[in-house]
Design a protein around this motif. Structure first.
Motif, PDB file in Angstrom:
ATOM      1  N   ALA A 254       7.854  -6.599   9.693  1.00 40.23           N
ATOM      2  CA  ALA A 254       6.880  -6.287   8.644  1.00 40.23           C
ATOM      3  C   ALA A 254       5.656  -7.187   8.725  1.00 40.23           C
ATOM      4  N   VAL A 255       5.895  -8.485   8.889  1.00 44.38           N
ATOM      5  CA  VAL A 255       4.784  -9.433   8.960  1.00 44.38           C
ATOM      6  C   VAL A 255       3.916  -9.179  10.190  1.00 44.38           C
ATOM      7  N   SER A 256       4.544  -8.956  11.347  1.00 46.58           N
ATOM      8  CA  SER A 256       3.773  -8.756  12.577  1.00 46.58           C
ATOM      9  C   SER A 256       2.978  -7.456  12.521  1.00 46.58           C
ATOM     10  N   LYS A 257       3.517  -6.440  11.853  1.00 47.93           N
ATOM     11  CA  LYS A 257       2.795  -5.173  11.743  1.00 47.93           C
ATOM     12  C   LYS A 257       1.523  -5.344  10.914  1.00 47.93           C
ATOM     13  N   ILE A 258       1.635  -6.079   9.820  1.00 42.89           N
ATOM     14  CA  ILE A 258       0.458  -6.350   8.988  1.00 42.89           C
ATOM     15  C   ILE A 258      -0.597  -7.109   9.788  1.00 42.89           C
ATOM     16  N   LEU A 259      -0.145  -8.118  10.533  1.00 44.30           N
ATOM     17  CA  LEU A 259      -1.081  -8.915  11.327  1.00 44.30           C
ATOM     18  C   LEU A 259      -1.766  -8.077  12.402  1.00 44.30           C
ATOM     19  N   SER A 260      -1.016  -7.193  13.040  1.00 46.44           N
ATOM     20  CA  SER A 260      -1.608  -6.369  14.098  1.00 46.44           C
ATOM     21  C   SER A 260      -2.639  -5.405  13.516  1.00 46.44           C
ATOM     22  N   TRP A 261      -2.363  -4.853  12.335  1.00 45.62           N
ATOM     23  CA  TRP A 261      -3.336  -3.968  11.692  1.00 45.62           C
ATOM     24  C   TRP A 261      -4.600  -4.730  11.321  1.00 45.62           C
ATOM     25  N   HIS A 262      -4.398  -5.940  10.807  1.00 44.06           N
ATOM     26  CA  HIS A 262      -5.558  -6.747  10.408  1.00 44.06           C
ATOM     27  C   HIS A 262      -6.413  -7.085  11.618  1.00 44.06           C
ATOM     28  N   GLU A 263      -5.767  -7.467  12.714  1.00 41.75           N
ATOM     29  CA  GLU A 263      -6.509  -7.856  13.916  1.00 41.75           C
ATOM     30  C   GLU A 263      -7.252  -6.684  14.547  1.00 41.75           C
ATOM     31  N   SER A 264      -6.711  -5.465  14.357  1.00 47.99           N
ATOM     32  CA  SER A 264      -7.371  -4.288  14.936  1.00 47.99           C
ATOM     33  C   SER A 264      -8.385  -3.652  13.991  1.00 47.99           C
ATOM     34  N   GLY A 265      -8.589  -4.278  12.828  1.00 49.55           N
ATOM     35  CA  GLY A 265      -9.600  -3.789  11.894  1.00 49.55           C
ATOM     36  C   GLY A 265      -9.147  -2.674  10.982  1.00 49.55           C
ATOM     37  N   GLU A 266      -7.840  -2.409  10.919  1.00 53.93           N
ATOM     38  CA  GLU A 266      -7.322  -1.375  10.030  1.00 53.93           C
ATOM     39  C   GLU A 266      -7.440  -1.823   8.569  1.00 53.93           C
ATOM     40  N   ASN A 267      -7.496  -0.843   7.669  1.00 52.77           N
ATOM     41  CA  ASN A 267      -7.455  -1.128   6.239  1.00 52.77           C
ATOM     42  C   ASN A 267      -5.999  -1.386   5.867  1.00 52.77           C
ATOM     43  N   VAL A 268      -5.624  -2.643   5.749  1.00 54.05           N
ATOM     44  CA  VAL A 268      -4.228  -3.011   5.531  1.00 54.05           C
ATOM     45  C   VAL A 268      -3.701  -2.427   4.224  1.00 54.05           C
ATOM     46  N   SER A 269      -4.504  -2.461   3.172  1.00 56.00           N
ATOM     47  CA  SER A 269      -4.067  -1.928   1.884  1.00 56.00           C
ATOM     48  C   SER A 269      -3.709  -0.452   1.991  1.00 56.00           C
ATOM     49  N   ALA A 270      -4.512   0.295   2.746  1.00 60.24           N
ATOM     50  CA  ALA A 270      -4.265   1.728   2.900  1.00 60.24           C
ATOM     51  C   ALA A 270      -3.056   1.997   3.786  1.00 60.24           C
ATOM     52  N   MET A 271      -2.715   1.049   4.666  1.00 64.05           N
ATOM     53  CA  MET A 271      -1.617   1.248   5.602  1.00 64.05           C
ATOM     54  C   MET A 271      -0.260   0.824   5.037  1.00 64.05           C
ATOM     55  N   LEU A 272      -0.252   0.085   3.933  1.00 65.25           N
ATOM     56  CA  LEU A 272       1.018  -0.383   3.383  1.00 65.25           C
ATOM     57  C   LEU A 272       1.979   0.750   3.015  1.00 65.25           C
ATOM     58  N   PRO A 273       1.505   1.866   2.435  1.00 65.25           N
ATOM     59  CA  PRO A 273       2.440   2.976   2.174  1.00 65.25           C
ATOM     60  C   PRO A 273       3.067   3.519   3.458  1.00 65.25           C
ATOM     61  N   VAL A 274       2.320   3.472   4.558  1.00 65.83           N
ATOM     62  CA  VAL A 274       2.861   3.912   5.851  1.00 65.83           C
ATOM     63  C   VAL A 274       4.002   2.993   6.267  1.00 65.83           C
ATOM     64  N   LEU A 275       3.786   1.685   6.099  1.00 62.76           N
ATOM     65  CA  LEU A 275       4.823   0.715   6.444  1.00 62.76           C
ATOM     66  C   LEU A 275       6.049   0.902   5.557  1.00 62.76           C
ATOM     67  N   ALA A 276       5.829   1.170   4.268  1.00 63.32           N
ATOM     68  CA  ALA A 276       6.940   1.376   3.337  1.00 63.32           C
ATOM     69  C   ALA A 276       7.797   2.563   3.772  1.00 63.32           C
ATOM     70  N   THR A 277       7.146   3.656   4.136  1.00 67.93           N
ATOM     71  CA  THR A 277       7.880   4.843   4.584  1.00 67.93           C
ATOM     72  C   THR A 277       8.633   4.562   5.876  1.00 67.93           C
ATOM     73  N   TYR A 278       7.980   3.886   6.810  1.00 70.49           N
ATOM     74  CA  TYR A 278       8.597   3.582   8.105  1.00 70.49           C
ATOM     75  C   TYR A 278       9.855   2.732   7.924  1.00 70.49           C
ATOM     76  N   MET A 279       9.806   1.797   6.978  1.00 72.98           N
ATOM     77  CA  MET A 279      10.932   0.893   6.771  1.00 72.98           C
ATOM     78  C   MET A 279      12.001   1.470   5.856  1.00 72.98           C
ATOM     79  N   GLY A 280      11.754   2.681   5.342  1.00 71.31           N
ATOM     80  CA  GLY A 280      12.764   3.330   4.518  1.00 71.31           C
ATOM     81  C   GLY A 280      12.763   2.899   3.074  1.00 71.31           C
ATOM     82  N   HIS A 281      11.597   2.519   2.559  1.00 67.02           N
ATOM     83  CA  HIS A 281      11.488   2.101   1.168  1.00 67.02           C
ATOM     84  C   HIS A 281      11.028   3.261   0.289  1.00 67.02           C
ATOM     85  N   ARG A 282      11.603   3.351  -0.887  1.00 70.01           N
ATOM     86  CA  ARG A 282      11.183   4.388  -1.831  1.00 70.01           C
ATOM     87  C   ARG A 282       9.879   4.002  -2.523  1.00 70.01           C
TER      88      ARG A 282
END
Length: 315
Positions: A254-282
């Motif tokens: 989870a931590v490394s995914k956030i860091l990789s998004w930040h380093e590539s210029g992604e909108n981390v706030s917008a990507m968090l729901p994607v991470l939640a779904t990927y990790m199986g969180h409701r």
């Protein structure tokens, strides 16, 4: 609206804005505001009102009172930060709460060391275990799966053409599809080839098996990991914190995914729901549990704050 009620509502709105809905905790904080009104407290939160509410009522366990006080303290700290004044409520004023221990975040080099150590384990009469344990550890790091999810995978749950794993036995029996990178597909294909070679090519239902065709038990994996993790220590060293666990692979992902998004210029706030779904969180609030405040993530937060302060959009 009373001062404390306004402070409580502002704090709840702030947390909701971060994607962390306060359900039971928000209800308790509103009870705090009503308590303050009932005793005629018209000032901001102070130690007297916080302790008074925490200890109000009868037959409450000490832990419950401590939890109440800490909720009032968090609202107080947020209100003070907004007002630009120092907070005056100390943590643990009526007792120490059970604080969460910070998970261990592995570096890529440490993952490599652990996988290498796993593959070189000596297991009498079972050449499968070193192969399986190394593959499981690699998959956990690459996908952030829960350990029991990975161990429950059937061989047919892996689709190398689509590059996906079907998690059938997720938390609360929820299913999800987990896409992976080509390097992970290649690694699992190599693992399966070697596994089938050790089993004389006989059909295998489970993806990860030991002793021929027996499923891997989580307790055995955790026990072996306790030995494997010692490769991260120099000779004579001991752990000065809680030793890393196999479950910390999920935190690391989870931590490394956030860091990789930040380093590539992604909108981390917008990507968090994607991470939640990927990790199986409701709920996205479950994902925040994994985002341990590493120095790198703290820098991400600082960068986002500076962006907002300059009138831009947080990333």
């Amino acid at each position: 609206m009373s001062i404390i009620k306004a402070q409580v509502e502002a704090y709840i709105a702030y947390k909701n804005g971060l994607g962390v809905p306060l359900v039971s905790e928000g209800s308790a904080m509103r009870q705090f505001a009503r308590y303050a009104d009932s005793v005629g407290h018209e000032d901001p939160i102070n130690a007297e009102i916080a302790v008074g509410w925490a200890r109000s009522g009868v037959n409450h366990a000490e832990g419950y009172e401590i939890k109440r006080y800490e909720m009032a303290r968090r609202v107080h700290e947020y209100a003070c930060a907004l007002a630009g004044v120092p907070a005056t409520l100390p943590p643990g004023l009526i007792g120490k709460s059970c604080n969460r221990i910070t998970p261990y975040i592995f570096t890529d080099e440490e993952i490599s060391l652990i996988m290498c150590a796993a593959s070189r384990m000596y297991v009498q009469q079972d050449a499968m275990k070193p192969l399986v344990y190394a593959a499981v550890i690699g998959l956990l790091r690459a996908t952030g799966m829960r350990p029991n999810e990975a161990l429950s995978l059937d061989d047919s749950d892996f689709d190398p053409d689509a590059g996906t794993f079907l998690v059938r036995k997720g938390k609360n029996n929820r299913e999800r599809l987990v896409p992976v990178e080509d390097s992970t597909v290649d690694a699992i294909m190599r693992y399966r080839e070697r596994r089938d070679g050790l089993r004389d090519g006989s059909e295998c239902r489970r993806l990860f098996v030991v002793n021929g065709d027996k499923p891997v038990h989580l307790g055995n994996l955790e026990h072996s990991f306790c030995e494997i993790r010692c490769v991260l220590l120099n000779r004579g060293e001991i752990w000065e914190r809680r030793p890393p666990r196999i479950y910390d692979m999920r935190h690391t992902f989870a931590v490394s995914k956030i860091l990789s998004w930040h380093e590539s210029g992604e909108n981390v706030s917008a990507m968090l729901p994607v991470l939640a779904t990927y990790m199986g969180h409701r709920n996205i609030s479950e994902t925040y549990w994994y985002l341990t405040g590493t120095p790198e993530l703290l820098q991400v937060a600082c960068d986002a704050f500076e962006q907002v302060a300059k009138g831009g959009e947080a990333k």
